[in-house]
Design an enzyme around this catalytic site. Sequence first.
Site, PDB file in Angstrom:
ATOM      1  CG  ASP A 228      18.269  13.279  -9.755  1.00 24.07           C
ATOM      2  OD1 ASP A 228      18.106  12.404 -10.226  1.00 24.07           O
ATOM      3  OD2 ASP A 228      18.546  14.510  -9.954  1.00 24.07           O
TER       4      ASP A 228
ATOM      5  CG  HIS B 235      -2.095   0.854   1.263  1.00 24.12           C
ATOM      6  ND1 HIS B 235      -2.421   1.658   2.186  1.00 24.12           N
ATOM      7  CD2 HIS B 235      -3.014   1.019   0.269  1.00 24.12           C
ATOM      8  CE1 HIS B 235      -3.464   2.443   1.741  1.00 24.12           C
ATOM      9  NE2 HIS B 235      -3.968   1.976   0.887  1.00 24.12           N
TER      10      HIS B 235
ATOM     11  CE  LYS C  60      -4.304   6.382   2.751  1.00 22.24           C
ATOM     12  NZ  LYS C  60      -5.755   6.372   2.539  1.00 22.24           N
TER      13      LYS C  60
ATOM     14  CE  LYS D 298      -1.415   4.522  -1.475  1.00 25.17           C
ATOM     15  NZ  LYS D 298      -2.248   4.153  -0.396  1.00 25.17           N
TER      16      LYS D 298
ATOM     17  CG  HIS E 132      -7.355   8.226  -0.888  1.00 26.59           C
ATOM     18  ND1 HIS E 132      -5.898   8.148  -0.794  1.00 26.59           N
ATOM     19  CD2 HIS E 132      -7.827   6.852  -0.947  1.00 26.59           C
ATOM     20  CE1 HIS E 132      -5.706   6.748  -1.289  1.00 26.59           C
ATOM     21  NE2 HIS E 132      -6.730   6.124  -1.410  1.00 26.59           N
TER      22      HIS E 132
ATOM     23  CG  ASP F 229       0.090  16.852  22.693  1.00 28.99           C
ATOM     24  OD1 ASP F 229      -1.015  16.835  22.715  1.00 28.99           O
ATOM     25  OD2 ASP F 229       0.860  15.980  23.309  1.00 28.99           O
TER      26      ASP F 229
END
Length: 503
Positions: free
Chosen positions: A166, A159, A400, A161, A398, A405
């Site tokens: 470079d 999952h 996450k 991404k 979508h 704090d």
Amino acid sequence: MQFFMRKKRLAARVVLVILALTSLPVLASDLRQETDAATALHPGLSGVTLVDSGAQALRHRDALAAAASQSIDAQYYIWNSDASGRYLAARLLAAADRGVRVRILLDDINVAGRDAVLASLAAHPNVQVRIYNPSAGRRGFLRILGFIRDFSQVNRRMHNKSFTVDGAVTIVGGRNVGDEYFDLDPVMNFRDRELLVAGPVVGQVSAGFEAFWTSTWTRLAESQASADPATDLSGLQKAATNEVTALGYQPPDNLAGYFQAETLQDLIWAPAHLVFDSPPTPEQVADSDEAQPVARELRKLVATARNEILAESAYLILVGESLDEAARLHAAGVQMRVLTNSLASNDLVTNHSGYARHRSAMLDAGIDLYELRPDAAACRRLIEVSRACDEHPAFSLHSKSLILDRRVVYVGSFNLNLRSTYLNSETALIVDSPELAEQIAASMEELLRPDSSWRVLRNSDGRLEWVTEVAGEEVRSTHEPMAGRWKRFTSRFYRMFPLEKYL
């Protein structure tokens, strides 16, 4: 302290201006040199900037691909064959034509029917494409049969991404490649979030990429292709550019110098580290009841909260120890606000059913729950290109992300659910920066406004209510709003089955 921080940032900008003036015009080969120079001014820290809209995300990838002089490593769960997917593929081919080494690593979940296209990409001498955890059956019924036969293995998805150029700059977060992730879909677009990073943490992202690239679970794309004829990619750049232009995308001027001129000087330098789940061992495949490294790290992080936790998770299922910890934090006076998808905005009814099954328990643990409205007023402010928000309910969550704090930030691919905890391989970029935390908190709170989400509460009878505002007036619903009877029935039906771990 703020005075010294301002002086340090001013010094960094002076150095970058001098570099720019002594090397005009800005060239792609300067990317590593200039990020190294900036990093040297901030020993041990990584430079971070928020990538908060889909339009920004596509511009940054476009510009970094143009600036690349050595390598591009792209790792994705989903890479769609739509306008933006073809456009980015064309941009990577253009980099390969310049001599850049391009490596593309895709999970097999969305590859069905595209083996020949991927093999054609890999035919370029500077391009390699690999597929993670491919099903033995490549299409149709054989593919479905493979999923059923090898369920335990096929259920372990990559999952992660990332988009790394470079070895100097990377983009990490929750965004896949596709029109709906880049504000280009004419019907529905995702609210997502990423961080663009330079400095030491880039090496950690590269280490995660290599762990999957060299995994025994990974296969060459050309080894999965059948005898189908090769795909002609000679006109891809022009055709894909026309497609994204027609959807409203405009690439930045001076693509190769965009990062150096527009992004590098505004990076926030802070302590940062990446945690990633490695490809599972055969023993882990056989026994998936142990929480993976990213889940364990985030669990430890959450336990340190003293005042506030602010979170967004597209898919949300908290049970057992997580609920116990939430109750402990609530008793200690920690405010916990979490935004997730509503039934109306969720792209997967099955996932919503798992959340709904435990929604009351999460409320009882002291979590303030908010559910995104598909007609959120914020959609018009946040989606920069597509006009879908003006025409019909067209918004889904979508992202996450987590803020503790108003100081520590998590952004990555990990949803607060059981699949991310036990099955999927995930990444989590954790940054200790009050400045970045305030930026992301402001971004999150825009969707918590009553014109953009429903607050889920209990009424005097103990039943759930969804509270929002329409035209400045409070509106209360006693069932899941903006979802038809069939959708509500389907969600209730799935709730009867304990499928949470697989959603």
